[in-house]
Structure formats: C-alpha cells, structure tokens
Design an enzyme around this catalytic site. Structure first.
Site, PDB file in Angstrom:
ATOM      1  N   ASP A  32      40.308 -73.614  69.125  1.00 16.84           N
ATOM      2  CA  ASP A  32      38.878 -73.649  69.441  1.00 16.84           C
ATOM      3  C   ASP A  32      38.565 -74.889  70.263  1.00 16.84           C
ATOM      4  OD1 ASP A  32      38.690 -71.421  67.974  1.00 16.84           O
ATOM      5  OD2 ASP A  32      37.434 -72.265  66.363  1.00 16.84           O
ATOM      6  N   TYR A  35      39.511 -74.440  73.811  1.00 15.52           N
ATOM      7  CA  TYR A  35      38.553 -73.526  74.426  1.00 15.52           C
ATOM      8  C   TYR A  35      37.269 -74.282  74.767  1.00 15.52           C
ATOM      9  CZ  TYR A  35      35.406 -69.551  75.032  1.00 15.52           C
ATOM     10  OH  TYR A  35      34.498 -68.659  75.543  1.00 15.52           O
ATOM     11  N   ASP A  36      36.798 -75.082  73.809  1.00 16.20           N
ATOM     12  CA  ASP A  36      35.571 -75.847  74.045  1.00 16.20           C
ATOM     13  C   ASP A  36      35.742 -76.798  75.225  1.00 16.20           C
ATOM     14  OD1 ASP A  36      34.428 -74.514  71.998  1.00 16.20           O
ATOM     15  OD2 ASP A  36      34.675 -76.124  70.510  1.00 16.20           O
ATOM     16  N   SER A  81      24.883 -36.999  69.589  1.00 20.17           N
ATOM     17  CA  SER A  81      25.550 -37.499  68.398  1.00 20.17           C
ATOM     18  C   SER A  81      26.593 -36.455  67.987  1.00 20.17           C
ATOM     19  CB  SER A  81      24.532 -37.842  67.324  1.00 20.17           C
ATOM     20  OG  SER A  81      24.316 -36.774  66.498  1.00 20.17           O
ATOM     21  N   LYS A 285      38.396 -35.436  69.517  1.00 17.15           N
ATOM     22  CA  LYS A 285      37.819 -35.000  70.788  1.00 17.15           C
ATOM     23  C   LYS A 285      38.834 -34.178  71.579  1.00 17.15           C
ATOM     24  CE  LYS A 285      35.382 -39.374  71.058  1.00 17.15           C
ATOM     25  NZ  LYS A 285      35.199 -40.646  71.755  1.00 17.15           N
ATOM     26  N   CYS A 406       0.690 -51.032  36.134  1.00 17.58           N
ATOM     27  CA  CYS A 406      -0.720 -51.219  35.786  1.00 17.58           C
ATOM     28  C   CYS A 406      -1.086 -50.598  34.448  1.00 17.58           C
ATOM     29  CB  CYS A 406      -1.609 -50.672  36.892  1.00 17.58           C
ATOM     30  SG  CYS A 406      -1.588 -48.871  36.977  1.00 17.58           S
ATOM     31  N   CYS A 426      -3.503 -49.193  41.791  1.00 20.51           N
ATOM     32  CA  CYS A 426      -2.380 -49.825  41.076  1.00 20.51           C
ATOM     33  C   CYS A 426      -1.739 -50.874  41.987  1.00 20.51           C
ATOM     34  CB  CYS A 426      -1.354 -48.756  40.708  1.00 20.51           C
ATOM     35  SG  CYS A 426       0.226 -49.451  40.192  1.00 20.51           S
TER      36      CYS A 426
END
Ligand code: IVH
Length: 670
Positions: A32, A35-36, A81, A285, A406, A426
């Site tokens: 990291d 990367y920074d 969908s 599919k 109530c 109520c």
C-alpha cells in the site's frame, strides 16, 4: 529524462495496472505504501503541470463536491431481469424449451455458458471513444439513474480503454465481505444503522450524492454482458473484455449441454464460499448470440438465460421472546427475539414471524430452537422449528388481546390474517406511519430515522406527518432530545427543508400510505392532479369517478383514494402540509386531443438519434400511443439502427408497418 507528459502517461498506466491487480484480481504486487508513493508522485506532477490533468487521470476519480441530485437516464436496450429456478427439474425444462426454440434434436446439446450470479446492484457502463462515459443503474429496466460520478470511483474500472468503438456493458456492482465489515464497523461507531447485506450497501453507495463517500465504500464491478455485437458468442465477448483490462469475474465455463451445466452448479456451490463477494446462484446463458436472437424474450425475461438459485443460507438459534410490532395500518406483526446468531455475513437477533396464523401453524414457542433464513429479504424469517429440541414446559404462544403499545383492543378482520389495533391514534401506528412517510421513495427525509421519530412522538412533538414540517421552528425542543447536538439538529432541519421544497406529489402521495396505492399508482394520480390542493378540492364522488377512468387505476384504488380524502382527519393533515409550505408539485400529464398522431400506435426499437424516452414523449405529446412491444394492432414499428431480423418478421406477421425515424418526424409534422 522523459518529458513531463511521458512521465504522466507512465504513472497513470502504472497506477491503473496496480488498481487492476488489487481491485479486480485481488492479487496486489506492491505494498500500500508503494502504491501511495506512486499516487503522490502523480499528484505532485499534476500540481506542477496542471495542463496534464484529464478525466483519464486516476486523481480524477473522486469529485470535489456533492452533486445536487440524480438525473434519470434511459437504457437504449432495456435491461431485462432473469427468470429464477431452484431445481434441476426446472433447469431441464429450461433446456428443453431452448432446444425446442432452436429446433434442436434430442441428442444435440446446446452450448451454454454457466457463470456466477453475483449478489449486488446491476449497472450499465458506457464507453465512448475509449473513455468511461456514463454509468446508469438498472432502475425499472428501461430508465435508470445516472450515477457516473460514483461509478468513476470504482478503482477496478478503467477510465480509458484501447478499444475506441462504442461499448455498452452490463455488470454487477458488489462490495467484498471484508469491506462491508469495515464499513459497518465505522457506521456503528458513528451511530448509524449497519447495512444488512453487501447488496444494500452497494446500491446505496451508487446513489450517494457525494462521490467522496461513495469512494469510501470500496465498490467493485464485474461485467457479465456486452450489448454490442462484436463477437459471435458470449464467452468470446467476456474474454475480449478481460483482454481490454475490463473487470470480469473470470469464472464462466462453456458447457456442452445441460449435464455440464449441472456439473458446474455443483462445483460452484463449494467454490462460492471461498470468494470474497456474495453470490446467490448460477446464471445459465445460451452462448451463441445468433441463437439468442432466435429465442428472443418474453415481456419480462430473455428466453435464452435463466438463474439457478442456491437455497438461502440458514442458521439455527433460540427464541428468547415473541412480541408484536405495530405497523402503520395498526396490523400487529409477531416478531421473534433471538439469541444472536451469524447468518450470511450479519448477526441476527430478530426475525419476522409474519402473522398470528404463521406462529400457530409452525407452533413457534419461546424456548424453541428455530431455523432462520434470509431468503433475499432484509429481515430474516423464521422458517421452521426443531421440534425434537423443544425443552419441557414450553407453552403455545398466545396472540395479544390488547395492543402492546397503547393497550387498546385488537380485532381480526374476516379474510385477514392480521390482528389490528383499533386505536387510530396508537403511538405505535403513528410512529410507523411517520417513519413510512420519511422513507426514500416517499418524502425522503433521510435524517429522520426510526429512533428519532420514536422520541419525537413520545414527547408529543409529532402527532402526524404534517408536524414534521413545523419542527424547524422548534430548535430548542430538538436540542433537548437524546443524542441531538447543534450539528445533528442542523442536519435534520436541512433534510426537512429539502423535503418541503424538493419532492413531487407522487412522493407525497406514496408517503401518505393510502391503502392499495403504491409508488406507481401514486405517480399516475399525481400526473392527473398536479398538486395536493387540487386533490383536496375535488368532491369524493368526483374523485372516485375521475380516478377510475385513469388508465392503470382500478376501482379498488379509486375508492380507497376517495375515502382517504373524504376522511376529515386525513384532510386536516393534508391541509397542514399545505399550510406549512410543502411544495410537492407534479407536471401534469399532457392530454392531447387532435394531435397529429391521434389514434395511431407505435413501438420504438433499435438505436435512435435520441433516448427512446424522448421519442416516446414526442409520440405521446402528439396524441399517439406507445406500445412496449409490437402486438396485434400496433400500427407502426419505428426501427432505428441494429434492429434484429426477428422484430421485423414479427412486425410483418402482425401487419405493423416498419418505418424509420425520418418517417416518424414527418408524421409528427416536424
Ligand atoms: S445476465 C438478460 N449475469 O441478476 C440477462 N445477470 O435477476 C441479464 N446478475 O439484474 C442478466 N450476476 O443484476 C446476468 N452473471 C450474471 C449476473 C446477473 C448477477 C443479476 C443482474 C440482473 C439480475 C437478474
């Protein structure tokens, strides 16, 4: 020494490469920190050479200020969908229908692609001239929301690609389980409600107005469909995407026939447990795109694909108590309080028991061990009791004889499974009604959460939804509430002001919770009357009559709306809303008589010069009728570019004249 432009290009490419390794392949090659460093170098270079900054630079993923609102955007090709199945028998029925549709013999297998069904939010992403151009949510499949700014924050999504042809991609935006944990931890610290599942967190993130917040969610996307036909098969199209550096899940398998599909489904059941994101099934599919065209679709689903869903995860836990929640209509819903248990990534301590009959049928008792499931629902449900584990001395649950909030009497209407509290005032009902009013989709007063509404009702500051808009004048009282400091009061007041000014009549009507009137009906009514004042002016008889003439409004709805506006209490609330300046206006639907297209019907398809929605609006404005698909009686099919042969054949069969856009303009007299 490389020129600044060359160095800029290199840094952008390097960062993009590491983004892909980290966010798509989940296989980072640098720390990291390194990367920074790269990122800091890019920022420094751009500070020195501002002329190098373009939309393609990784520094430009996140905007600097929130947007005002979200715009709608039409899908040129609708986003369908999928039909669902849970059994191998249904899957085999699907295969039979496909083979029949293709005229394939018994022994001749169809080539399918089986791939994970990702559980997130679907998104359409457009690239134009090789640049990330637009991101649109699925919406209702025809019109979604333009969420480009937030889509740009998805670091695994390249801002530029080598292929300059238009690309319309569809995929699923997901949040990794580990990211959700991180987000939820933060939310709990900030006293915000944690997300029930990654799907909610992902779709919520896409709709955030501030892309800086969206960026914090760590969204990912994996594509599963390409609209343009640059390849003959789905498999080839997916491979081409990954070659361009576009994120795909990479887990698809070509299958010769049903047996290989079943094999994949079985193997994937274990594999999915090891993936960093949630999946809830397998999508099957037809691979050859030509075969897909021949199969076409029904009005809702393509005939060439189906989703096989795994059974939802279940967990066993103990019932600590059963109580009844009061809803906005006064209905009492039994809810089980449970010994907390982990289920699909969250901890569950309450589960719905639906209604009193359900509790009686399953004989759920305090002390029982029950099975709970999250069948795609946010609120988990009790699905069964482990009778052999029942301890001695338990007693059957007795439905309450009085309202737990109530103390009023409860009744059970004939033909209804629900018990209802008879008291219209109520506090339980009032709270639920007000909370319903503040939801997104209704008046969207986002800062008025459940806990706050409860306090406000308990202290007498809210008696009905109208009182919400008097709250900004009661700052002192708000400051006296639990966990409400200056800043939070400001936010609540701002949210109320936004709702006072910026909602439509459709949202207001939805929020009022009129029986049988959901968001769609509310939209139709709103477009007919325009303002709340106009609705209040009509007599009950006139209202009922006019509404029943409205296309899409049935007699039951019309009667319910008329009764609602005849009720003096509801009228008083409506009056209060008007007096407190709640705008909620709606452009009226155009009633066109004598328009150029009166009496003519049209179906519009293919790629046209402007969004299909606008063309529909032109047709309707001229008195024409729009059909979603060509049916018997459709006069014209307006065909844009790339219209498949099957549509034309169907039009011919039904004697529908096929015209182009220019001819439509002529008919419109333009
Ligand atoms: S294909 C016309 N493939 O499932 C077919 N959808 O129930 C379009 N989904 O809205 C969908 N993973 O959001 C397809 N591998 C996948 C998918 C997938 C998840 C979602 C998608 C769609 C929903 C349909």
């Amino acid at each position: 020494m490389a020129s600044a432009a060359e160095r800029h290009r290199q840094l952008c490419a390097e960062i993009t490469h590491h983004d892909h390794l980290y966010y798509v392949l989940d296989r980072p090659e640098i720390s990291d920190r390194d990367y920074d460093r790269l990122f800091a170098a890019l920022r420094a270079l751009e500070a020195e050479h501002p002329e190098l900054v373009s939309a393609l630079s990784p520094t430009q993923r996140v905007g600097e200020r929130p947007r005002e609102g979200i715009e709608k955007a039409a899908h040129e090709v609708p986003m369908f969908s999928l039909d669902n199945t849970y059994s191998a028998a249904e899957l085999s029925e699907f295969d039979r229908r496909v083979r029949e549709g293709l005229g394939q013999d018994e022994g001749e297998p169809v080539t399918y692609v089986a791939e994970p069904k990702l559980d997130g939010a679907s998104l359409e992403v457009l690239y134009r001239e090789g640049r990330l151009f637009r991101g649109v949510t699925r919406g209702d499949g025809r019109v979604g929301e333009d969420v480009t700014e937030n889509v740009r924050t998805i670091r695994g999504l390249p801002l530029g690609i080598a292929d300059k042809r238009p690309l319309t991609l569809r995929g699923e935006v997901v949040i990794y389980r580990r990211d959700l944990e991180r987000i939820n931890k933060l939310r709990v610290e900030r006293e915000e409600e944690p997300f029930a599942n990654p799907r909610n967190a992902a779709s919520g993130a896409l709709r955030l107005l501030d892309s800086r917040q969206a960026a914090e969610r760590g969204l990912r996307i994996f594509f599963y469909d390409v609209v343009e036909r640059y390849h003959d098969s789905h498999d080839a199209a997916l491979l081409a995407l990954s070659e361009l550096g576009l994120p795909t899940h990479g887990l698809q398998r070509r299958c010769a026939g049903l047996s290989e599909v079943v094999d994949f489904i079985e193997g994937f059941e274990d594999l999915r447990q090891t993936l960093p994101y949630e999946t809830d099934g397998v999508v099957v599919k037809v691979d050859a795109l030509g075969e897909r065209d021949r199969l076409g679709s029904t009005s809702r689903f393509p005939r060439w694909a189906i989703a096989y869903k795994y059974e939802a995860e279940r967990a066993a836990t103990k019932v600590l108590g059963i109580e009844a929640d009061v809803g906005r209509t006064g209905a009492l819903t039994p809810v089980a309080n449970l010994e907390p248990v982990a289920l699909s990534g969250t901890t569950v301590s309450r589960a719905s028991l639906h209604n009193i009959d359900y509790v009686a049928d399953k004989d759920v008792r305090v002390g029982d061990t029950v099975l709970i499931e999250k069948a795609g629902e946010i609120i988990p449900q009790v699905v069964g009791v482990e009778l052999e584990l029942r301890p001695e001395g338990t007693r059957a649950w007795e439905p309450p004889r009085e309202c737990p909030v109530c103390g009023s009497g409860v009744v059970r209407a004939e033909d209804e499974a629900a018990l209802r509290c008879v008291n219209g005032r109520c506090p339980g009902r009032v709270k639920a009604g007000i909370f319903y009013f503040t939801r997104r989709g209704a008046m969207d007063v986002d800062r008025l959460g459940k806990a706050l509404v409860e306090q406000l009702v308990d202290r007498g500051l809210l008696m009905d939804v109208g009182d919400i808009f008097a709250l900004p004048g009661k700052r002192e009282a708000l400051l006296g509430l639990e966990r409400m400091a200056d800043k939070s009061v400001d936010r609540v007041i701002e949210a109320i002001e936004r709702a006072r000014e910026g909602r439509t009549l459709a949202q207001l009507l939805t929020g009022l919770g009129i029986a049988h009137v959901g968001a769609v009906a509310a939209g139709l009514i709103a477009r007919r009357y325009g303002t709340l004042a106009a609705l209040l002016e009509r007599s009950s008889e006139a209202l009922e009559e006019e509404l029943s003439e409205l296309h899409g409004i049935g007699p039951k709805m019309a009667a319910s709306v008329a009764a609602f506006f005849a009720d003096p209490e509801q009228r008083a609330v409506a009056q209060k809303l008007l007096e407190l300046g709640v705008k909620a206006e709606q452009p009226l639907a155009k009633v066109v008589e004598g328009g150029a297209l009166e009496g003519l019907s049209f179906c519009v398809t293919g790629v046209l010069s402007k969004p299909r929605d606008e063309i529909h609006a032109d047709i309707e404005a001229a008195g024409g009728e729009v059909h979603k698909s060509v049916k018997k009686g459709t006069r014209y099919l307006v065909a844009g570019a790339k219209v498949g042969a099957s549509k034309r054949t169907k039009a011919e069969k039904l004697c529908t004249e096929v015209i182009d856009e220019a001819r439509l303009q002529e008919l419109l007299g333009q």
